[in-house]
Design a protein around this motif. Structure first.
Motif, PDB file in Angstrom:
ATOM      1  N   ARG A   1       0.818  -1.216   0.000  1.00 32.85           N
ATOM      2  CA  ARG A   1       0.000   0.000   0.000  1.00 32.85           C
ATOM      3  C   ARG A   1       0.849   1.263   0.000  1.00 32.85           C
ATOM      4  NH1 ARG A   1      -5.119  -1.176   4.112  1.00 32.85           N
ATOM      5  NH2 ARG A   1      -5.777  -3.135   3.136  1.00 32.85           N
ATOM      6  N   GLN A   2       2.157   1.115  -0.051  1.00 35.52           N
ATOM      7  CA  GLN A   2       3.050   2.272   0.043  1.00 35.52           C
ATOM      8  C   GLN A   2       3.843   2.470  -1.232  1.00 35.52           C
ATOM      9  OE1 GLN A   2       5.291   3.136   3.751  1.00 35.52           O
ATOM     10  NE2 GLN A   2       7.124   3.015   2.480  1.00 35.52           N
TER      11      GLN A   2
ATOM     12  N   ASN B   1       7.373   9.107   0.461  1.00 32.03           N
ATOM     13  CA  ASN B   1       6.576   7.891   0.381  1.00 32.03           C
ATOM     14  C   ASN B   1       5.148   8.204   0.785  1.00 32.03           C
ATOM     15  OD1 ASN B   1       6.241   7.124   3.414  1.00 32.03           O
ATOM     16  ND2 ASN B   1       8.461   7.407   3.170  1.00 32.03           N
ATOM     17  N   TYR B   2       4.214   7.560   0.127  1.00 32.37           N
ATOM     18  CA  TYR B   2       2.794   7.766   0.384  1.00 32.37           C
ATOM     19  C   TYR B   2       2.127   6.422   0.613  1.00 32.37           C
ATOM     20  CZ  TYR B   2       2.478  12.715  -0.878  1.00 32.37           C
ATOM     21  OH  TYR B   2       2.597  14.079  -0.903  1.00 32.37           O
ATOM     22  N   SER B   3       1.193   6.381   1.542  1.00 35.10           N
ATOM     23  CA  SER B   3       0.421   5.167   1.800  1.00 35.10           C
ATOM     24  C   SER B   3      -1.026   5.386   1.384  1.00 35.10           C
ATOM     25  CB  SER B   3       0.488   4.787   3.279  1.00 35.10           C
ATOM     26  OG  SER B   3       1.798   4.385   3.629  1.00 35.10           O
ATOM     27  N   TYR B   4      -1.668   4.296   0.929  1.00 32.89           N
ATOM     28  CA  TYR B   4      -3.032   4.370   0.412  1.00 32.89           C
ATOM     29  C   TYR B   4      -3.916   3.346   1.116  1.00 32.89           C
ATOM     30  CZ  TYR B   4      -0.605   7.116  -3.085  1.00 32.89           C
ATOM     31  OH  TYR B   4       0.159   8.063  -3.692  1.00 32.89           O
ATOM     32  N   SER B   5      -5.201   3.412   0.824  1.00 32.24           N
ATOM     33  CA  SER B   5      -6.181   2.620   1.561  1.00 32.24           C
ATOM     34  C   SER B   5      -6.196   1.149   1.165  1.00 32.24           C
ATOM     35  CB  SER B   5      -7.581   3.220   1.372  1.00 32.24           C
ATOM     36  OG  SER B   5      -7.910   3.262  -0.017  1.00 32.24           O
ATOM     37  N   SER B   6      -5.625   0.807   0.013  1.00 27.36           N
ATOM     38  CA  SER B   6      -5.566  -0.579  -0.435  1.00 27.36           C
ATOM     39  C   SER B   6      -4.312  -0.781  -1.275  1.00 27.36           C
ATOM     40  CB  SER B   6      -6.820  -0.956  -1.226  1.00 27.36           C
ATOM     41  OG  SER B   6      -6.958  -0.152  -2.384  1.00 27.36           O
ATOM     42  N   ASN B   7      -4.102  -1.998  -1.750  1.00 29.46           N
ATOM     43  CA  ASN B   7      -2.882  -2.314  -2.483  1.00 29.46           C
ATOM     44  C   ASN B   7      -2.771  -1.506  -3.774  1.00 29.46           C
ATOM     45  OD1 ASN B   7      -2.456  -4.155  -0.479  1.00 29.46           O
ATOM     46  ND2 ASN B   7      -2.651  -5.970  -1.775  1.00 29.46           N
ATOM     47  N   ILE B   8      -1.562  -1.062  -4.068  1.00 26.57           N
ATOM     48  CA  ILE B   8      -1.288  -0.337  -5.306  1.00 26.57           C
ATOM     49  C   ILE B   8      -1.161  -1.343  -6.438  1.00 26.57           C
ATOM     50  CG2 ILE B   8       0.333   1.197  -6.488  1.00 26.57           C
ATOM     51  CD1 ILE B   8       1.156   2.226  -3.701  1.00 26.57           C
ATOM     52  N   LEU B   9      -1.896  -1.134  -7.518  1.00 24.49           N
ATOM     53  CA  LEU B   9      -1.896  -2.065  -8.647  1.00 24.49           C
ATOM     54  C   LEU B   9      -1.036  -1.594  -9.803  1.00 24.49           C
ATOM     55  CD1 LEU B   9      -5.678  -3.071  -8.695  1.00 24.49           C
ATOM     56  CD2 LEU B   9      -3.773  -4.187  -7.530  1.00 24.49           C
ATOM     57  N   SER B  10      -0.927  -0.298 -10.010  1.00 28.46           N
ATOM     58  CA  SER B  10      -0.084   0.224 -11.085  1.00 28.46           C
ATOM     59  C   SER B  10       0.215   1.687 -10.822  1.00 28.46           C
ATOM     60  CB  SER B  10      -0.757   0.054 -12.454  1.00 28.46           C
ATOM     61  OG  SER B  10      -1.952   0.813 -12.526  1.00 28.46           O
ATOM     62  N   ILE B  11       1.288   2.167 -11.462  1.00 29.50           N
ATOM     63  CA  ILE B  11       1.704   3.565 -11.358  1.00 29.50           C
ATOM     64  C   ILE B  11       2.102   4.041 -12.748  1.00 29.50           C
ATOM     65  CG2 ILE B  11       3.519   5.115 -10.516  1.00 29.50           C
ATOM     66  CD1 ILE B  11       3.498   3.560  -7.909  1.00 29.50           C
TER      67      ILE B  11
ATOM     68  N   ARG C   1       9.677  14.964   1.319  1.00 30.32           N
ATOM     69  CA  ARG C   1      10.598  13.927   1.726  1.00 30.32           C
ATOM     70  C   ARG C   1      10.046  13.168   2.915  1.00 30.32           C
ATOM     71  NH1 ARG C   1      16.226  14.366   4.462  1.00 30.32           N
ATOM     72  NH2 ARG C   1      17.297  12.527   3.698  1.00 30.32           N
ATOM     73  N   GLY C   2       8.797  13.325   3.208  1.00 32.06           N
ATOM     74  CA  GLY C   2       8.206  12.640   4.334  1.00 32.06           C
ATOM     75  C   GLY C   2       7.097  11.722   3.924  1.00 32.06           C
ATOM     76  N   SER C   3       6.413  11.140   4.881  1.00 27.71           N
ATOM     77  CA  SER C   3       5.346  10.187   4.623  1.00 27.71           C
ATOM     78  C   SER C   3       4.010  10.815   4.924  1.00 27.71           C
ATOM     79  CB  SER C   3       5.543   8.944   5.488  1.00 27.71           C
ATOM     80  OG  SER C   3       4.436   8.087   5.368  1.00 27.71           O
ATOM     81  N   GLN C   4       3.038  10.552   4.054  1.00 29.40           N
ATOM     82  CA  GLN C   4       1.670  11.027   4.258  1.00 29.40           C
ATOM     83  C   GLN C   4       0.775   9.841   4.556  1.00 29.40           C
ATOM     84  OE1 GLN C   4       1.938  14.671   4.691  1.00 29.40           O
ATOM     85  NE2 GLN C   4      -0.113  14.188   4.098  1.00 29.40           N
TER      86      GLN C   4
END
Length: 446
Positions: free
Chosen positions: A81-82, A96-106, A436-439
């Motif tokens: 998720r990151q 780095n960023y975190s999301y609510s579910s798994n990242i599938l593509s960028i 440069r931080g995490s959200q």
């Protein structure tokens, strides 16, 4: 173009690569493995030069490089998720960023960075990583299928408008508005891609028999190509050449198809009085009275060129590039090899395999300016040798709720420049700011 390796069927050797992707202008190849990731330069047929490699992040399943810059985006199975953004030349983590579910593509270009989840797409401004928009009302997209124009001044994105039919939603990444919806296929989509200028969009359905090309932004059908009729296939890669003259498709079969994009013209005057010219006119006229499905089949163009792979059933991606002044077809496979073919741009026909590189062996060498043999191209290539990473960035306080940077790492503006630049000259262009931080847990829903 990116591919994620799937689990191997019983009795088959496990895929050596977990993911692989060509960068936006087809000058670099990125691979992910269980131990990390590597970046390669595609400047020579005979040599496969390693630009950078890292073993700090295991089980990488997404790795994307921004053109020929030092910016690389990585996602790992350890933290699916990151999203991590690195400046590999400096050996630092930008953010780095975190999301609510798994990242599938960028997907990314010099203006936008897209993060596609199963039921949402996050649109970031790549220069400061601010979250601009979140598309929450999209249909379920279990494979993370989406496309982004690499033309940063024409940042259209496309994604499936339905889980069961081949509907494409065209979205403007600059104005952040839906442009149109294209009824591309009867069946669900398997692949979509833009050409380099963002003026054309190609698509294929899960049947894999017909490939269509549409104009952007009006969504009118321009071309229709038939890959085959005897069997359904899984299209794994669909890509335009940089000059938009060719469209390449690879699948789970042993054949790669290359189509030439040229407008059909009327019969030449000298053909009008010949028997073949007369029959050609009669044939084209007859299609007006046939059922639509039959007429479409007759008007579909076959492949201009093909390449025969020495394997089938393996995950692979393809691209068309100019290397050492000649057009080449490149195919990367989950078995850990890169295959390079010659392409005859005039007569087409069978492409000839001229070189096979191992992506995991010791044959690849570190890249230097002295061994970069790439001739001058419209899309400049200026690769760098990465410095060993000494530390990873930690969370830094002082960032806004919407993901914009208040303070952080300074990244040279030339990382986003369109013209020829020297990546070793950090002072040639004014700097920009990237967070440069995490959200973590703070993704804005616009």
């Amino acid at each position: 173009m990116e591919a994620e390796a799937v689990d191997s069927p019983p009795g088959r050797v496990e895929a050596a690569l977990s993911c692989f992707s060509f960068n936006q202008d087809c000058t670099s190849l990125a691979i992910g493995t269980k131990t990390g990731y590597k970046l390669f330069s595609l400047s020579s047929v005979e040599r496969l030069d390693q630009v950078h490699g890292s073993n700090e992040i295991p089980d990488v399943y997404i790795v994307e490089r921004l053109f020929s810059s030092s910016l690389v985006v990585v996602v790992s199975h350890t933290k699916p998720r990151q999203m991590n953004v690195y400046h590999f030349k400096k050996g630092t983590e930008i953010c780095n960023y975190s999301y609510s579910s798994n990242i599938l593509s960028i997907r990314l270009n010099r203006q936008r960075l897209l993060v596609c989840l199963g039921e949402s797409i996050y649109i970031h401004n790549i220069k400061d990583m601010k979250l601009l928009e979140t598309l929450l009302d999209i249909p379920a997209n279990p494979t993370g299928l989406c496309a982004l124009s690499i033309n940063h001044s024409n940042s259209y994105l496309a994604y499936p408008g339905s889980l069961t039919t081949g509907e494409i939603v065209l979205y403007d990444g600059i104005s952040l508005k839906t442009v149109c919806t294209i009824a591309a296929h009867e069946g669900a989509l398997a692949a979509i891609t833009f050409n380099s200028s963002g003026s054309k969009l190609a698509s294929a359905s899960q049947k894999g028999t017909v490939i269509r090309v549409f104009s952007v932004p009006d969504g009118q059908k321009l071309y229709e190509f038939r890959r085959g009729m005897k069997r359904y296939v899984t299209i794994s890669s669909l890509v335009f050449s940089m000059d938009s003259q060719f469209l390449c498709a690879s699948s789970n079969t042993e054949t790669v198809h290359i189509f030439r994009l040229e407008h059909l013209t009327t019969s030449r005057p000298e053909e009008a009085s010949t028997w073949s010219g007369y029959m050609g006119k009669m044939f084209m006229a007859a299609t007006n009275y046939l059922p639509a499905q039959v007429s479409d089949m007759m008007n579909q163009d076959r492949a201009f060129a093909t390449a025969r792979l020495n394997f089938s059933g393996q995950r692979n991606i393809c691209t068309l590039s100019t290397i050492q002044k000649l057009p080449r077809l490149l195919v990367a496979s989950s078995d850990g090899h890169l295959y390079i073919y010659n392409l005859d741009p005039q007569d087409g026909g069978e492409c000839v395999l001229i070189k096979t590189h191992s992506l995991l062996g010791s044959g690849a060498t570190e890249e230097s300016k002295e061994n970069d043999l790439r001739p001058p191209l419209p899309q400049s290539y200026a690769a760098t040798v990465a410095r060993p990473s000494t530390s990873t960035a930690s969370t830094v306080p002082g960032y806004s709720e919407d993901g914009g940077a208040l303070r952080g790492e300074v990244i040279p503006e030339h990382e986003f420049a369109t013209g020829p630049v020297c990546l070793d000259d950090e002072t040639e262009f004014p700097p920009i700011m990237l967070c440069r931080g995490s959200q973590k847990g703070k993704t804005k829903q616009s």
